[in-house]
Design a protein around this motif. Structure first.
Motif, PDB file in Angstrom:
ATOM      1  N   THR A 189       0.653   4.260   0.702  1.00 15.18           N
ATOM      2  CA  THR A 189       0.680   5.152   1.871  1.00 15.18           C
ATOM      3  C   THR A 189       1.055   4.390   3.138  1.00 15.18           C
ATOM      4  O   THR A 189       1.645   4.947   4.048  1.00 15.18           O
ATOM      5  CB  THR A 189      -0.688   5.843   2.075  1.00 15.18           C
ATOM      6  OG1 THR A 189      -1.687   4.817   2.119  1.00 15.18           O
ATOM      7  CG2 THR A 189      -0.984   6.814   0.954  1.00 15.18           C
ATOM      8  N   HIS A 190       0.702   3.097   3.172  1.00 13.00           N
ATOM      9  CA  HIS A 190       0.922   2.365   4.414  1.00 13.00           C
ATOM     10  C   HIS A 190       1.326   0.923   4.088  1.00 13.00           C
ATOM     11  O   HIS A 190       0.551  -0.016   4.235  1.00 13.00           O
ATOM     12  CB  HIS A 190      -0.370   2.408   5.259  1.00 13.00           C
ATOM     13  CG  HIS A 190      -0.213   1.783   6.596  1.00 13.00           C
ATOM     14  ND1 HIS A 190      -0.750   0.549   6.915  1.00 13.00           N
ATOM     15  CD2 HIS A 190       0.450   2.207   7.701  1.00 13.00           C
ATOM     16  CE1 HIS A 190      -0.436   0.256   8.166  1.00 13.00           C
ATOM     17  NE2 HIS A 190       0.279   1.235   8.667  1.00 13.00           N
TER      18      HIS A 190
ATOM     19  N   ASN B 276       0.867  -1.172   0.000  1.00 12.70           N
ATOM     20  CA  ASN B 276       0.000   0.000   0.000  1.00 12.70           C
ATOM     21  C   ASN B 276       0.907   1.227   0.000  1.00 12.70           C
ATOM     22  O   ASN B 276       1.735   1.385   0.889  1.00 12.70           O
ATOM     23  CB  ASN B 276      -0.894  -0.071   1.262  1.00 12.70           C
ATOM     24  CG  ASN B 276      -1.815   1.113   1.392  1.00 12.70           C
ATOM     25  OD1 ASN B 276      -1.503   2.201   0.932  1.00 12.70           O
ATOM     26  ND2 ASN B 276      -2.956   0.890   2.040  1.00 12.70           N
TER      27      ASN B 276
HETATM   28  C1  LIG Z   1      -3.794   1.870   2.373  1.00 14.20           C
HETATM   29  O1  LIG Z   1      -3.658   2.070   3.766  1.00 14.20           O
HETATM   30  C2  LIG Z   1      -4.510   3.099   4.282  1.00 14.20           C
HETATM   31  C3  LIG Z   1      -4.171   3.297   5.747  1.00 14.20           C
HETATM   32  O2  LIG Z   1      -4.088   2.064   6.429  1.00 14.20           O
HETATM   33  C4  LIG Z   1      -5.958   2.689   4.070  1.00 14.20           C
HETATM   34  O3  LIG Z   1      -6.814   3.707   4.511  1.00 14.20           O
HETATM   35  C5  LIG Z   1      -6.210   2.446   2.570  1.00 14.20           C
HETATM   36  O4  LIG Z   1      -7.511   1.963   2.369  1.00 14.20           O
HETATM   37  C6  LIG Z   1      -5.206   1.448   2.035  1.00 14.20           C
HETATM   38  N1  LIG Z   1      -5.366   1.374   0.597  1.00 14.20           N
HETATM   39  C7  LIG Z   1      -5.529   0.197  -0.042  1.00 14.20           C
HETATM   40  C8  LIG Z   1      -5.638   0.275  -1.533  1.00 14.20           C
HETATM   41  O5  LIG Z   1      -5.594  -0.880   0.545  1.00 14.20           O
END
Ligand SMILES: *[C@@H]1O[C@H](CO)[C@@H](O)[C@H](O)[C@H]1NC(C)=O
Ligand SMILES: *[C@@H]1O[C@H](CO)[C@@H](O)[C@H](O)[C@H]1NC(C)=O
Ligand SMILES: *[C@@H]1O[C@H](CO)[C@@H](O)[C@H](O)[C@H]1NC(C)=O
Ligand SMILES: *[C@@H]1O[C@H](CO)[C@@H](O)[C@H](O)[C@H]1NC(C)=O
Ligand SMILES: *[C@@H]1O[C@H](CO)[C@@H](O)[C@H](O)[C@H]1NC(C)=O
Ligand SMILES: *[C@@H]1O[C@H](CO)[C@@H](O)[C@H](O)[C@H]1NC(C)=O
Length: 465
Positions: A76-77, A74
């Motif tokens: 961002t995370h 992910n």
């Molecule tokens: C990525 O991580 C963020 C924070 O945990 C979350 O809100 C988001 O849905 C995630 N994106 C995907 C594509 O899984």
């Protein structure tokens, strides 16, 4: 359908091998916080329910795998140590009749990570690889399709198709081949470790590993008369000791008996040798170099010793060098290369050519020749001698270099039931292979051999350092 008989014999073999590997494979004791390949059992097997999971190993966790899932990448995370800027090695195991997990996965992954900073993904399809061999062969493409979803996902996150190197063992090699087909041959590399033979040999290239499946496809063949495929399937195909019977393993002609009195190591010893040699080659303590030749017999005669005409001078090497070290363009196609190996790690043999000339014989005979090195095992081969021919030659794969061979033993062993007289050996010579420019064989001449009495000559040699 001539292959059906062979197939069913091999199938029984696979089955028994895997019955035994339940006992033989259970030695690993993974740390509690690490993930491992899944276990399934014959009873747990759920038909038509494809189960594939991925384990990730990186230099950050070489001995502790973590489950890799698509959503762990992910932006961002990120919750994974998968790094899309690095090359990715994908390990695919083969058939596991009773669902035991392969015991070699971590040694292969660790050997790869020692050489290259990479993501190592282990494809765990044990749950689907655990049923009758012919049923598994029907589903291997579904596994490949599942893997292709993962590759597309990783591609979307920055991995390039060229950065993928698939390493498939046995049936896993054909799974890798079909992933390659799905990506139009644009994956970087596929290494087939004794690609499975039963049900694959007669198949169209669409259905098995072949050179069009990746930018570079290589295969190591060690059991091509039984569990492995006998035809070349890559740009370059390494046939170890002729590709059928490996040193230190039971001879194939006994295998069909052994599957009824199974001894684990014996039955798949040849088949798994490709994997063990590959792991050892990654360790890199010595070079495993193949020589192109029309046939193994011709290679054994010492007739094929250079890579000039086929590869423009560079011989291919087992290991991670780009294109196995080949520099020739375009790449060769299904080029068989041969090498001898020893029976234990690091498996590298020094090729020594033994040439024997005998005085004319009145009956055919057998001559045993042994090369010995103090502290090293001896290498023995037998020459079948005929009445019509006086000169014989054969390559020996010796664990030590020629200058460390300190004695040679000859013994006339043949024609047990026919009274055969003494034998006169005009000369026996040994020389290093491939030949040095100033090749000077070591020779002993004029030897009278009594029947069944061994004759030994000691060489006085020094190795130049
Ligand atoms: C990525 O991580 C963020 C924070 O945990 C979350 O809100 C988001 O849905 C995630 N994106 C995907 C594509 O899984
Ligand atoms: C595999 O199965 C055996 C026996 O059922 C069990 O002891 C072992 O913990 C299992 N391993 C994993 C990784 O599931
Ligand atoms: C792993 O094994 C468990 C228990 O048998 C099963 O529930 C699960 O679906 C399996 N997972 C995979 C990916 O095979
Ligand atoms: C690997 O480990 C190092 C040091 O422990 C850490 O700084 C780095 O972020 C880790 N890399 C990944 C991809 O987890
Ligand atoms: C990923 O690999 C690249 C290339 O080696 C490196 O520069 C980068 O720091 C790595 N990223 C992480 C998070 O470790
Ligand atoms: C490879 O090298 C490692 C570390 O040097 C060693 O532990 C391992 O046994 C070697 N494996 C083989 C197959 O040679």
């Amino acid at each position: 359908m001539a292959w059906e008989h062979n197939t069913s014999t091999a199938f029984i073999g696979f089955l028994l091998v895997c019955v035994l590997s339940v006992n033989a494979g259970g030695t690993e004791a993974p740390k509690l916080e690490c993930d491992d390949l899944n276990n399934t059992t014959w009873l747990d097997y759920r038909q038509g329910n494809l189960q594939v999971q991925y384990l990730l190993l990186t230099r950050n966790n070489t001995d502790c795998a973590s489950l890799f899932t698509l959503d762990s990448l992910n932006e961002t995370h990120s919750t994974t140590s998968f790094n899309t800027s690095l090359p990715t090695k994908v390990i695919i195991h083969g058939f596991r009749a009773l669902g035991s997990k392969p015991s070699w996965v971590s040694s292969l992954a660790q050997a790869l990570l020692r050489v290259e900073d990479a993501n190592v993904l282990v494809v765990d399809w044990i749950d689907s690889a655990s049923f009758a061999y012919n049923r598994v062969v029907e589903s291997y493409k579904d596994v490949a399709i599942e893997i292709s979803v993962l590759i597309n996902h990783l591609k979307n996150h920055g991995s390039t198709l060229e950065s993928f190197h698939f390493i498939g063992v046995s049936l896993g090699a054909h799974v890798a081949g079909f992933v390659g087909t799905l990506f139009d041959g644009k994956l970087g590399r596929i290494t087939g470790l004794d690609p499975a033979g039963p049900l694959f040999k007669g198949k169209d290239v669409y259905d098995r590993l072949d050179p069009s499946d990746a930018l570079f496809v290589e295969a190591i063949h060690t059991d091509s008369d039984y569990f492995g495929i006998s035809i070349p399937v890559g740009h370059v195909d390494f046939f170890l000791n002729g590709g059928m019977d490996q040193t230190g393993c039971a001879r194939s002609r006994f295998k069909s008996i052994l599957i009824y009195f199974p001894v684990y190591g014996y039955v798949i010893c040849d088949h798994m040798r490709a994997l063990h040699v590959y792991i050892s080659a990654l360790n890199g303590s010595c070079a495993l170099v193949g020589f192109p030749c029309s046939t193994y017999d011709n290679f054994l005669l010492g007739n094929c010793f250079d890579c000039q005409s086929t590869f423009g001078g560079t011989c291919p090497r087992i290991g991670l060098q780009e294109n196995s070290g080949l520099t020739v363009h375009p790449l060769p196609n299904q080029q068989k290369v041969y090498l001898l190996t020893t029976s234990s790690p690091p498996f590298c043999a020094h090729h020594i050519l033994v040439e024997v000339e005998v005085s004319p014989l009145s009956k055919s005979a057998e001559l045993q020749v042994a090369l010995r090195t103090v502290g090293g095992p001896e290498t023995i081969n037998s020459f079948k001698l005929h009445t019509k021919e006086n000169a014989y030659r054969r390559l020996f794969g010796h664990p030590e270099v020629l200058c460390r061979v300190d004695s040679i033993m000859l013994k006339s062993t043949g024609a047990r039931f026919i009274r055969q007289g003494d034998m006169h050996v005009v000369s026996v010579c040994i020389s290093e292979f491939p030949f040095k420019r100033d090749r000077k064989p070591l020779c002993v001449t004029n030897i009278n051999l009594d029947r069944f009495v061994s004759w030994t000559h000691e060489f006085v040699q020094v190795c130049e350092s």
